[in-house]
Motif scaffolding. Structure first.
Motif, PDB file in Angstrom:
ATOM      1  N   ASP A  32       0.837  -1.192   0.000  1.00  0.00           N
ATOM      2  CA  ASP A  32       0.000   0.000   0.000  1.00  0.00           C
ATOM      3  C   ASP A  32       0.881   1.254   0.000  1.00  0.00           C
ATOM      4  N   SER A  33       1.851   1.318  -0.891  1.00  0.00           N
ATOM      5  CA  SER A  33       2.781   2.443  -0.875  1.00  0.00           C
ATOM      6  C   SER A  33       2.330   3.541  -1.829  1.00  0.00           C
ATOM      7  N   ASP A  34       2.700   4.750  -1.465  1.00  0.00           N
ATOM      8  CA  ASP A  34       2.475   5.876  -2.364  1.00  0.00           C
ATOM      9  C   ASP A  34       3.740   6.735  -2.375  1.00  0.00           C
ATOM     10  N   GLY A  35       3.828   7.644  -3.303  1.00  0.00           N
ATOM     11  CA  GLY A  35       5.027   8.453  -3.477  1.00  0.00           C
ATOM     12  C   GLY A  35       5.401   9.260  -2.252  1.00  0.00           C
ATOM     13  N   TYR A  36       4.408   9.885  -1.616  1.00  0.00           N
ATOM     14  CA  TYR A  36       4.705  10.719  -0.455  1.00  0.00           C
ATOM     15  C   TYR A  36       5.321   9.897   0.661  1.00  0.00           C
ATOM     16  N   GLU A  37       4.731   8.764   0.987  1.00  0.00           N
ATOM     17  CA  GLU A  37       5.215   7.934   2.087  1.00  0.00           C
ATOM     18  C   GLU A  37       6.636   7.433   1.796  1.00  0.00           C
ATOM     19  N   ILE A  38       6.853   6.901   0.626  1.00  0.00           N
ATOM     20  CA  ILE A  38       8.160   6.346   0.270  1.00  0.00           C
ATOM     21  C   ILE A  38       9.230   7.440   0.243  1.00  0.00           C
ATOM     22  N   ASN A  39       8.867   8.626  -0.175  1.00  0.00           N
ATOM     23  CA  ASN A  39       9.831   9.720  -0.270  1.00  0.00           C
ATOM     24  C   ASN A  39      10.046  10.461   1.049  1.00  0.00           C
ATOM     25  N   ASN A  92      19.171   6.948  12.936  1.00  0.00           N
ATOM     26  CA  ASN A  92      19.940   5.720  13.126  1.00  0.00           C
ATOM     27  C   ASN A  92      19.449   4.598  12.203  1.00  0.00           C
ATOM     28  N   ALA A  93      18.142   4.397  12.148  1.00  0.00           N
ATOM     29  CA  ALA A  93      17.582   3.334  11.296  1.00  0.00           C
ATOM     30  C   ALA A  93      17.800   3.662   9.820  1.00  0.00           C
ATOM     31  N   LEU A  94      17.633   4.922   9.436  1.00  0.00           N
ATOM     32  CA  LEU A  94      17.840   5.287   8.025  1.00  0.00           C
ATOM     33  C   LEU A  94      19.291   5.057   7.616  1.00  0.00           C
ATOM     34  N   LYS A  95      20.238   5.368   8.504  1.00  0.00           N
ATOM     35  CA  LYS A  95      21.649   5.109   8.189  1.00  0.00           C
ATOM     36  C   LYS A  95      21.889   3.608   8.012  1.00  0.00           C
ATOM     37  N   LYS A  96      21.304   2.815   8.898  1.00  0.00           N
ATOM     38  CA  LYS A  96      21.466   1.361   8.811  1.00  0.00           C
ATOM     39  C   LYS A  96      20.826   0.830   7.522  1.00  0.00           C
ATOM     40  N   LEU A  97      19.657   1.343   7.168  1.00  0.00           N
ATOM     41  CA  LEU A  97      19.002   0.925   5.919  1.00  0.00           C
ATOM     42  C   LEU A  97      19.836   1.321   4.703  1.00  0.00           C
ATOM     43  N   MET A  98      20.484   2.476   4.753  1.00  0.00           N
ATOM     44  CA  MET A  98      21.363   2.896   3.648  1.00  0.00           C
ATOM     45  C   MET A  98      22.585   1.986   3.576  1.00  0.00           C
ATOM     46  N   ASP A  99      23.181   1.672   4.725  1.00  0.00           N
ATOM     47  CA  ASP A  99      24.355   0.795   4.768  1.00  0.00           C
ATOM     48  C   ASP A  99      24.021  -0.608   4.271  1.00  0.00           C
ATOM     49  N   ASP A 100      22.796  -1.074   4.524  1.00  0.00           N
ATOM     50  CA  ASP A 100      22.380  -2.416   4.098  1.00  0.00           C
ATOM     51  C   ASP A 100      22.000  -2.477   2.623  1.00  0.00           C
ATOM     52  N   TYR A 101      21.857  -1.335   1.975  1.00  0.00           N
ATOM     53  CA  TYR A 101      21.454  -1.305   0.558  1.00  0.00           C
ATOM     54  C   TYR A 101      22.596  -1.845  -0.299  1.00  0.00           C
ATOM     55  N   THR A 102      22.322  -2.863  -1.120  1.00  0.00           N
ATOM     56  CA  THR A 102      23.379  -3.567  -1.847  1.00  0.00           C
ATOM     57  C   THR A 102      23.391  -3.313  -3.358  1.00  0.00           C
ATOM     58  N   CYS A 157      22.897   2.966  -6.479  1.00  0.00           N
ATOM     59  CA  CYS A 157      21.931   3.981  -6.061  1.00  0.00           C
ATOM     60  C   CYS A 157      22.254   5.273  -6.793  1.00  0.00           C
ATOM     61  N   ASP A 158      21.419   5.617  -7.767  1.00  0.00           N
ATOM     62  CA  ASP A 158      21.651   6.811  -8.565  1.00  0.00           C
ATOM     63  C   ASP A 158      20.778   7.987  -8.141  1.00  0.00           C
ATOM     64  N   ASN A 159      19.711   7.737  -7.430  1.00  0.00           N
ATOM     65  CA  ASN A 159      18.728   8.778  -7.132  1.00  0.00           C
ATOM     66  C   ASN A 159      18.735   9.163  -5.654  1.00  0.00           C
ATOM     67  N   GLY A 160      19.749   9.859  -5.208  1.00  0.00           N
ATOM     68  CA  GLY A 160      19.758  10.325  -3.816  1.00  0.00           C
ATOM     69  C   GLY A 160      19.947   9.207  -2.825  1.00  0.00           C
ATOM     70  N   TYR A 161      19.047   9.114  -1.863  1.00  0.00           N
ATOM     71  CA  TYR A 161      19.157   8.114  -0.813  1.00  0.00           C
ATOM     72  C   TYR A 161      18.406   6.852  -1.213  1.00  0.00           C
TER      73      TYR A 161
END
Length: 168
Positions: free
Chosen positions: A64-71, A80-90, A93-97
């Motif tokens: 049930d995702s929409d652009g606003y929520e995902i962005n 802290n969680a966002l940093k961990k999610l970025m570090d776990d991204y494998t 990544c061309d579009n920002g975060y």
């Protein structure tokens, strides 16, 4: 029938009178304090469970995702969680975060053979120190992830169990 009603009311009033006449206001105040703390804990617990359900629906399972929520993940995740999610991204990544929301589910990329291909949460159980245990089906694969909530946002996570095996 009237006799039973009358007896009920007399017993009810007698019970209130006995309890109120005890004069133990400290015990009553202590009881009220415990009840309000229990209600507060229950409210926070319910809010945290609702947050976890929403994050799984919108971000993790992307049902049930929409652009606003995902962005705007900072509404649901701490720095802290966002940093961990970025570090776990494998991936590239061309579009920002870019965030590895998939780190909150099993490692499965395909649905389990002969499953209904549905991703759902079975249960969310409160643990200690703000941690919750989330049990779910990820496209038919069973998984468990621990999630910590701090100040109404997801602050940390840890995948602890997965029925998914890379050797199919």
């Amino acid at each position: 029938m009237r006799v039973f009603k009358l007896m009920f009311y007399v017993l009810l009033l007698t019970g209130f009178a006995c309890c109120g006449a005890s004069g133990n206001s400290d015990a009553a105040a202590d009881s009220i304090g415990r009840n309000s703390m229990t209600e507060e804990t229950h409210t926070v617990n319910t809010e945290n469970i609702n947050l976890i359900n929403l994050v799984y629906r919108k971000f993790v399972f992307a049902i049930d995702s929409d652009g606003y929520e995902i962005n705007n993940p900072e509404k649901y995740f701490t720095a802290n969680a966002l940093k961990k999610l970025m570090d776990d991204y494998t991936f590239d990544c061309d579009n920002g975060y870019c965030y590895a929301y998939y780190a909150l589910r099993t490692e499965a990329q395909d649905s389990k053979p002969e499953s209904d291909d549905v991703s759902i949460i079975y249960s969310i159980d409160m643990s200690e120190n703000g941690w919750y245990l989330v049990s779910y089906s990820d496209m038919g694969w069973f998984g468990k992830t621990r999630i910590r909530i701090v100040d109404g946002k997801i602050d940390d996570y840890e995948r602890i169990e997965s029925s998914y095996s890379k050797k199919l």
